[in-house]
Design a protein around this motif. Structure first.
Motif, PDB file in Angstrom:
ATOM      1  N   LEU A 118     -62.786  11.420  69.256  1.00  0.00           N
ATOM      2  CA  LEU A 118     -63.795  12.468  69.271  1.00  0.00           C
ATOM      3  C   LEU A 118     -65.192  11.862  69.208  1.00  0.00           C
ATOM      4  O   LEU A 118     -65.367  10.712  68.797  1.00  0.00           O
ATOM      5  CB  LEU A 118     -63.586  13.415  68.088  1.00  0.00           C
ATOM      6  N   SER A 119     -66.186  12.659  69.544  1.00  0.00           N
ATOM      7  CA  SER A 119     -67.574  12.182  69.522  1.00  0.00           C
ATOM      8  C   SER A 119     -68.060  11.890  68.106  1.00  0.00           C
ATOM      9  O   SER A 119     -69.099  11.263  67.923  1.00  0.00           O
ATOM     10  CB  SER A 119     -68.493  13.215  70.179  1.00  0.00           C
ATOM     11  N   THR A 137     -66.421  15.486  73.018  1.00  0.00           N
ATOM     12  CA  THR A 137     -66.863  16.477  72.048  1.00  0.00           C
ATOM     13  C   THR A 137     -65.872  17.627  72.042  1.00  0.00           C
ATOM     14  O   THR A 137     -65.654  18.261  73.083  1.00  0.00           O
ATOM     15  CB  THR A 137     -68.264  17.011  72.393  1.00  0.00           C
ATOM     16  N   TYR A 138     -65.266  17.880  70.883  1.00  0.00           N
ATOM     17  CA  TYR A 138     -64.240  18.923  70.807  1.00  0.00           C
ATOM     18  C   TYR A 138     -64.831  20.289  71.163  1.00  0.00           C
ATOM     19  O   TYR A 138     -65.862  20.693  70.642  1.00  0.00           O
ATOM     20  CB  TYR A 138     -63.629  18.994  69.397  1.00  0.00           C
ATOM     21  N   GLY A 139     -64.155  20.970  72.077  1.00  0.00           N
ATOM     22  CA  GLY A 139     -64.579  22.305  72.461  1.00  0.00           C
ATOM     23  C   GLY A 139     -65.629  22.356  73.551  1.00  0.00           C
ATOM     24  O   GLY A 139     -65.961  23.435  74.041  1.00  0.00           O
ATOM     25  N   LYS A 140     -66.158  21.197  73.947  1.00  0.00           N
ATOM     26  CA  LYS A 140     -67.172  21.184  75.006  1.00  0.00           C
ATOM     27  C   LYS A 140     -66.560  21.627  76.330  1.00  0.00           C
ATOM     28  O   LYS A 140     -67.206  22.305  77.139  1.00  0.00           O
ATOM     29  CB  LYS A 140     -67.772  19.784  75.139  1.00  0.00           C
ATOM     30  N   ALA A 206     -56.747  25.716  69.204  1.00  0.00           N
ATOM     31  CA  ALA A 206     -55.337  25.347  69.154  1.00  0.00           C
ATOM     32  C   ALA A 206     -54.524  26.433  68.435  1.00  0.00           C
ATOM     33  O   ALA A 206     -54.866  27.591  68.503  1.00  0.00           O
ATOM     34  CB  ALA A 206     -55.149  23.981  68.528  1.00  0.00           C
ATOM     35  N   ARG A 207     -53.450  26.052  67.750  1.00  0.00           N
ATOM     36  CA  ARG A 207     -52.548  27.013  67.079  1.00  0.00           C
ATOM     37  C   ARG A 207     -51.996  28.063  68.044  1.00  0.00           C
ATOM     38  O   ARG A 207     -51.612  29.151  67.645  1.00  0.00           O
ATOM     39  CB  ARG A 207     -53.255  27.731  65.926  1.00  0.00           C
ATOM     40  N   GLY A 208     -51.986  27.736  69.332  1.00  0.00           N
ATOM     41  CA  GLY A 208     -51.480  28.661  70.329  1.00  0.00           C
ATOM     42  C   GLY A 208     -52.477  29.690  70.797  1.00  0.00           C
ATOM     43  O   GLY A 208     -52.156  30.549  71.628  1.00  0.00           O
ATOM     44  N   THR A 209     -53.721  29.623  70.284  1.00  0.00           N
ATOM     45  CA  THR A 209     -54.710  30.656  70.617  1.00  0.00           C
ATOM     46  C   THR A 209     -55.086  30.647  72.095  1.00  0.00           C
ATOM     47  O   THR A 209     -55.347  31.706  72.676  1.00  0.00           O
ATOM     48  CB  THR A 209     -55.972  30.490  69.757  1.00  0.00           C
ATOM     49  N   GLU A 210     -55.139  29.474  72.694  1.00  0.00           N
ATOM     50  CA  GLU A 210     -55.495  29.403  74.118  1.00  0.00           C
ATOM     51  C   GLU A 210     -54.464  30.142  74.973  1.00  0.00           C
ATOM     52  O   GLU A 210     -54.812  30.823  75.941  1.00  0.00           O
ATOM     53  CB  GLU A 210     -55.606  27.946  74.582  1.00  0.00           C
TER      54      GLU A 210
END
Length: 308
Positions: A118-119, A137-140, A206-210
C-alpha cells in the motif's frame, strides 16, 4: 585427375563440417540469449509514483499489504506476505514467510525480485535497495480495475481481463436471481465486530460489499448509505445497530472475536435476526477483494440467499 578430385572432395567435406559446426554453435548461442532475456528481461510499469522497471516474469514476490490474493490468483510465486494475508485460510501459502515493512533483514533473506504494498508502506527507500517497489493507494481504483493494474504490473493483463469479464457476468446474473427471490426492494447490511467495535460497510470495503452492492445491485439501508458509503465504513454502537440493519444481515466475524453483541436483546430483536435472515461469514475469508476471495464470497452469497 583422380589425384585432383580426392583432395577437392576432402576440402568440400571439411568446409561442410565446419559450416555445420558454426550453425550449431550459432543456434546454441541464440537459445542461451533467448533464455537470458526471458529470465532477466524487464518491463516498465507506470505506477502512481512514476515509471518503475520491474521483472517481466517475477519469480520471488513479496506482498507487504492487501494484494497477496491478487498475485496468487495470477499464478505468480510469492515468497513473503503480510500477517493478514497469512491468516487467510483461502490462500495457499505453505512455505511463504510472514513479513512486515519493518523487518528488512527477513526480506533480504527472501531475495525478492519485486515488492508490492500500500502507499502507506514504511521504509520504501530501504526496500527499493532490495528490489523494485510498487505501491497502490487503497480505494483509489475500483476493485476490479485494481486487480487489472496488478496484473499489468505482473505482465498478466490478458488473463486478468478474461477473469474480470467472466466474474462480472456471473455476479450480475446471481444478483438477478437473488432479487427475484428476496424482492427488488429488500435491503442488505454488512457488519463486523473488531476490537470490541461494531462496523457497518459501504460498497467498496471488501467483506463482499463490492459484489452485493456494485455487481448484484442489492439495496443498502438509507442509514448505511448516509454514513458509510463515502468513507467505506462507519463505527457504531450496539444501541443504534437496529437502525443500520437491513432486511438481510451479513455478519463477518472470526472465531476468536468478541461476539457477545449477538447475545444481546437489542440484536435478537432486529427483524432480520427474528426472521433468520442473518448469514455469518468467517471474517478471515472475507477481509479482501481479490479474485480468490471474490470467488468464495460469490459462492457464499449464492448458498446463503439461494440455497445453492
Amino acid at each position: 585427375m583422380k589425384k585432383l578430385i580426392m583432395p577437392l572432395l576432402l576440402l568440400l567435406l571439411l568446409l561442410s563440417l565446419t559450416a555445420c559446426g558454426n550453425n550449431k554453435e550459432e543456434a546454441t548461442d541464440t537459445k542461451v540469449e533467448n533464455e537470458t532475456v526471458e529470465t532477466t528481461g524487464t518491463i516498465t510499469y507506470q505506477s502512481e509514483n512514476g515509471p518503475v522497471e520491474v521483472p517481466a516474469n517475477p519469480k520471488r514476490v513479496v506482498v507487504l499489504s492487501t494484494y497477496a490474493g491478487n498475485v496468487l490468483s495470477l499464478d505468480v510465486p510469492l515468497v513473503g506476505v503480510d500477517a493478514w494475508s497469512k491468516m487467510n485460510p483461502r490462500y495457499e501459502l505453505e512455505g511463504v514467510e510472514e513479513v512486515t515493512d519493518e523487518n528488512l533483514e527477513k526480506i533480504i533473506e527472501l531475495e525478492p525480485d519485486l515488492i508490492i504494498g500500500l502507499s502507506t508502506l514504511k521504509n520504501v527507500d530501504k526496500l527499493e535497495e532490495l528490489a523494485p517497489v510498487v505501491t497502490f493507494t487503497y480505494g483509489k481504483l475500483d476493485y476490479l480495475t485494481q486487480h487489472l493494474e496488478i496484473a499489468k504490473l505482473l505482465n498478466k493483463e490478458k488473463e486478468a481481463q478474461s477473469w474480470i469479464d467472466d466474474f462480472k457476468k456471473r455476479a450480475q446474473e446471481s444478483g438477478e436471481e437473488i432479487k427475484a427471490k428476496i424482492g427488488e426492494d429488500a435491503t442488505v447490511s454488512v457488519i463486523e465486530n473488531f476490537n470490541k467495535e461494531l462496523y457497518v460497510f459501504g460498497d467498496n470495503w471488501a467483506r463482499g460489499t463490492e459484489i452485493l452492492y456494485q455487481e448484484m445491485k442489492l439495496n443498502m439501508p438509507e442509514k448505511v448509505k448516509e454514513t458509510a458509503l463515502e468513507p467505506g465504513y462507519y463505527t457504531l454502537s450496539l444501541e443504534v445497530l437496529p437502525e443500520f440493519a437491513g432486511d438481510y444481515l451479513i455478519v463477518s466475524k472470526a472465531e476468536e472475536t468478541e461476539t457477545s453483541f449477538m447475545e444481546s436483546e437489542t440484536y435478537k430483536n432486529i427483524p432480520a435476526v427474528k426472521k433468520n435472515q442473518v448469514f455469518v461469514a468467517n471474517s478471515k475469508e472475507f477481509y479482501f477483494n481479490d479474485p480468490i476471495t471474490l470467488e468464495y464470497q460469490l459462492e457464499f452469497f449464492r448458498d446463503s440467499f439461494l440455497g445453492n
